[in-house]
Design a protein around this motif. Structure first.
Motif, PDB file in Angstrom:
ATOM      1  N   HIS A   1      -2.936  -2.418  12.983  1.00  0.00           N
ATOM      2  CA  HIS A   1      -1.781  -3.351  12.976  1.00  0.00           C
ATOM      3  C   HIS A   1      -1.895  -4.308  14.031  1.00  0.00           C
ATOM      4  CE1 HIS A   1       0.961  -1.042  10.776  1.00  0.00           C
ATOM      5  NE2 HIS A   1       0.301   0.191  10.954  1.00  0.00           N
TER       6      HIS A   1
ATOM      7  N   HIS B   1       1.076  -1.091  -0.082  1.00  0.00           N
ATOM      8  CA  HIS B   1       0.123  -0.030  -0.028  1.00  0.00           C
ATOM      9  C   HIS B   1       0.888   1.200  -0.064  1.00  0.00           C
ATOM     10  CE1 HIS B   1       1.137  -0.526   4.135  1.00  0.00           C
ATOM     11  NE2 HIS B   1       0.281   0.265   4.598  1.00  0.00           N
TER      12      HIS B   1
ATOM     13  N   ASP C   1       5.583   5.061   5.236  1.00  0.00           N
ATOM     14  CA  ASP C   1       6.633   4.322   5.912  1.00  0.00           C
ATOM     15  C   ASP C   1       6.936   3.145   4.658  1.00  0.00           C
ATOM     16  OD1 ASP C   1       3.938   3.329   6.628  1.00  0.00           O
ATOM     17  OD2 ASP C   1       4.738   1.800   7.768  1.00  0.00           O
ATOM     18  N   HIS C   2       6.173   3.044   3.636  1.00  0.00           N
ATOM     19  CA  HIS C   2       6.322   1.827   2.781  1.00  0.00           C
ATOM     20  C   HIS C   2       6.814   2.368   1.377  1.00  0.00           C
ATOM     21  CE1 HIS C   2       4.446  -1.325   5.143  1.00  0.00           C
ATOM     22  NE2 HIS C   2       3.944  -0.309   5.618  1.00  0.00           N
TER      23      HIS C   2
ATOM     24  N   HIS D   1       7.236  -4.738  10.892  1.00  0.00           N
ATOM     25  CA  HIS D   1       6.739  -3.653  11.324  1.00  0.00           C
ATOM     26  C   HIS D   1       6.875  -3.039  12.716  1.00  0.00           C
ATOM     27  CE1 HIS D   1       3.917  -0.362  10.362  1.00  0.00           C
ATOM     28  NE2 HIS D   1       4.069  -0.698   8.979  1.00  0.00           N
TER      29      HIS D   1
ATOM     30  N   ASP E   1       0.451  -4.483   6.506  1.00  0.00           N
ATOM     31  CA  ASP E   1       0.195  -4.060   7.659  1.00  0.00           C
ATOM     32  C   ASP E   1      -1.256  -4.700   7.769  1.00  0.00           C
ATOM     33  OD1 ASP E   1       1.986  -2.691   6.532  1.00  0.00           O
ATOM     34  OD2 ASP E   1       1.437  -1.146   7.857  1.00  0.00           O
TER      35      ASP E   1
HETATM   36 ZN    ZN Z   1       3.218   0.350   7.594  1.00  0.00          ZN
END
Ligand code: ZN
Ligand code: ZN
Length: 213
Positions: free
Chosen positions: A156, A11, A15-16, A178, A114
């Motif tokens: 999460h 996605h 952070d990705h 993660h 996630d």
């Molecule tokens: Zn993430």
């Protein structure tokens, strides 16, 4: 050195994707080939990567990348590549997230993060992805007690649920991933220790890890 690589994006949360503009192999060799894969359900994959580099967010745009970049839309499906079959399924995360199961002649690797537990459809998707895998990389951002007290709905999971998933799916090795940005080494060591009391083949992911099947 030149080469080619498939890059799967689960996605588009920061952070990705934020490492992509800083990834040197995209810039320095016109003989490098990159094949990016993700769902364009909410926004086109190429557009997402281009837009995070526009003025004033980044000093150069994608035209500075010498490597060949190709973009492929994948949804919940099973796709055959050269020597690999990739199964993707949706997980439980705000704005959506794909989990990936990579099947090769040498073994099966599942990347599923996630994801928040507790939704019957996505819980089932996750276990189907992980079924019999050699390696399961799963979301363990929070401690179980943290999750229960104040992190429900954040998309999460925690190490105790990771143990449930590995045991229910028959996956062999569990990699907890993660990590929370506030986790330090001591906390991660404690998570690994706690988890290993429930399942023998478990470790926390470390920067620089390479998994060869
Ligand atoms: Zn993430
Ligand atoms: Zn996310």
């Amino acid at each position: 050195m030149c080469g080619s690589a498939h890059v799967f994006l689960s996605h588009f949360h920061w952070d990705h994707i934020q490492g992509i503009p800083f990834f040197l192999p995209l810039y320095d060799n016109p003989d490098n080939y990159f094949f990016f894969h993700s769902s364009s359900r909410t926004r086109g994959l190429q557009r997402v990567i281009e837009e995070q580099m526009v003025d004033p967010y980044f000093p150069v745009d994608m035209s500075e990348m010498a490597a060949h970049c190709n973009f492929y839309d994948i949804e919940e499906e099973r796709v055959a590549f050269d020597d690999c079959i990739v199964q993707s399924m949706w997980l439980n995360h705000p704005q959506g997230c794909l989990g990936f199961r990579m099947e090769t002649a040498n073994g099966i690797l599942v990347y599923a993060t996630d994801n928040e537990p507790g939704h019957p459809v996505f819980d089932r998707n996750l276990r189907r992805l992980a079924e019999g895998a050699d390696v399961l990389i799963y979301d363990a951002q929070y401690l179980p007690e943290e999750y229960a007290a104040k992190r429900r709905g954040w998309g999460h999971s925690h190490w105790r649920e990771a143990i449930n998933v590995v045991m229910e799916s028959g996956a062999k090795e569990l990699v907890l991933y993660h990590h929370d940005p506030d986790s330090d080494d001591e906390r991660l060591d404690n998570i690994q220790k706690s988890a290993s009391e429930y399942y023998h083949k478990v470790r926390v992911a470390r920067e620089g890890d390479v998994i060869i099947l």
